[in-house]
Enzyme design. Structure first.
Site, PDB file in Angstrom:
ATOM      1  CG  ASP A 172      -1.703   7.549   0.080  1.00 53.71           C
ATOM      2  OD1 ASP A 172      -0.727   7.553  -0.763  1.00 53.71           O
ATOM      3  OD2 ASP A 172      -2.648   8.168  -0.404  1.00 53.71           O
ATOM      4  CG  ASP A 210      -1.583   1.118   1.348  1.00 59.18           C
ATOM      5  OD1 ASP A 210      -2.219   1.794   0.393  1.00 59.18           O
ATOM      6  OD2 ASP A 210      -1.617   1.672   2.400  1.00 59.18           O
TER       7      ASP A 210
END
Length: 382
Positions: free
Chosen positions: A10, A8
């Site tokens: 953010d 991932d």
């Protein structure tokens, strides 16, 4: 087959600004502590393919114009590239949650190419700070590393137990807010083995995780034997589950011998090629008893036994089977064992042996992260 780390963006690699959760300027670009250095080590020291997977709600719309997104994103990518971190692919979904798009995490619409036979999803990982990242791991058939920085989103979400399905709980193999811990986990994957041994006399299943937490689940049909095997798990730090259906109506011999054979085989498999291990490993006192157990995972079975027991049984376990247990373990684990005990109380003596045996194993299987390419032998093979 190629293993992958799906990562991932953010909240995992870079901070997710509040309240808008948009990194839409260079001023908002802030790397998570240790992410860059840990990613560099992952890229250089492991064989995982690195793939970024990120939801960017409404990217390209008026609420999140493209020209505000790319400068910060490109700066992030160039920073990683400068540290020799090169992503094989970057998958960006632009949909809002209400669009219910199959390409938005936890959907796998963007990732169908990884279901090809050339990829090993079972031994791949998803790293992210949201429970949707955990669900993505479930949907991919991979494992999940839940990144939980202090006061991060995952810490709030994970408090809601109702949001975690049983499949998600099973998928999570690590929860941490420290990127160094993620690196060490990926660099030192868990050493596990499953052995099933079925004969006309016994049906045995052994599950072993050398790098566990000392959890034990013993069901051999012999209470004292279970108690001794509990010591192996507890004092070696391994997770160990042994389930036995044996012909105890005839004798205890087959149950104890075959359990030792299956357990030794599990250790041999879990150790693999033994690179990076200490190899050798204990004096252990228990009240008046003193046990000495030396072990060498040398690839050669041998047992030296200097222990005398005056009682026929301790609990429901014949004392003559103590020697036989360790001999059988040595035969299938392919290890040298040197066992000696002194003392007066028979229970204390054998329990001290099992505890010292566990401690010796713990010492011998310990890995040095800086020696993983080295084999502890001048012969070049163990």
């Amino acid at each position: 087959m190629q293993k992958i780390v799906f990562i991932d963006r953010d909240g995992t690699l870079i901070a997710e600004p509040q309240p808008d959760q948009q990194v839409d300027s260079l001023a908002k670009l802030d790397f998570i502590p240790k992410a860059i250095s840990a990613m560099r080590k992952i890229a250089e020291d492991t064989t995982y393919e690195l793939v970024m997977v990120t939801n960017q709600d409404g990217l390209g719309t008026g609420s999140f114009p493209e020209d505000t997104f790319w400068p910060a994103h490109n700066k992030m990518m160039s920073t990683f590239a400068g540290e020799n971190v090169n992503f094989a692919a970057v998958h960006i979904d632009r949909h809002f949650p209400h669009d219910n798009s199959s390409t938005r995490k936890p959907g796998v619409g963007m990732l169908t190419q990884y279901f090809e036979a050339s990829y090993d999803l079972t031994n791949s990982f998803v790293i992210g700070d949201r429970l949707t990242d955990v669900q993505l791991a479930v949907n991919l058939g991979a494992k999940a590393i839940l990144f939980m920085p202090p006061n991060g989103l995952a810490a709030v979400q994970s408090a809601d137990v109702s949001g975690l399905t049983e499949a998600m709980k099973q998928a999570i193999v690590l929860q941490t807010g420290d990127w160094d811990e993620i690196y060490e986990f990926l660099r030192l994957p868990a050493r596990t083995a499953l052995v099933e041994r079925n004969t006309k006399e016994t049906q045995i299943r052994v599950e072993l995780n050398l790098d566990g937490r000392g959890r034990a689940d013993m069901h051999t049909g012999l209470g004292f034997f279970d108690h001794m095997l509990d010591q192996v798990a507890k004092h070696s730090g391994a997770d160990l589950a042994i389930h036995v259906n044996g012909d105890l109506h005839i004798d205890e011999h087959h149950t104890i011998e075959d359990t030792a054979l299956a357990l030794g085989e599990a250790y041999r498999r879990a150790l693999g090629d033994k690179r990076g291990i200490s190899r050798y490993g204990f004096l252990l006192p228990m009240d008046e008893a003193l046990a000495q157990v030396g072990i060498d995972f040398s690839g050669r079975p041998w047992l030296v036994w200097d222990a005398e027991f005056k009682r026929e049984k301790i609990g429901d376990m014949p004392t003559e089977m103590f020697y036989h247990f360790f001999k059988s373990f040595s035969d299938t684990a392919l290890c040298n064992l040197n066992i000696k005990v002194e003392g007066d109380n028979e229970h204390h003596k054998i329990e001290a042996i099992f505890k010292a045996f566990a401690k010796a194993i713990k010492m011998a299987v310990r890995r040095d992260i800086n020696e993983l390419d080295n084999l502890p032998s001048t012969k070049g093979v163990l």
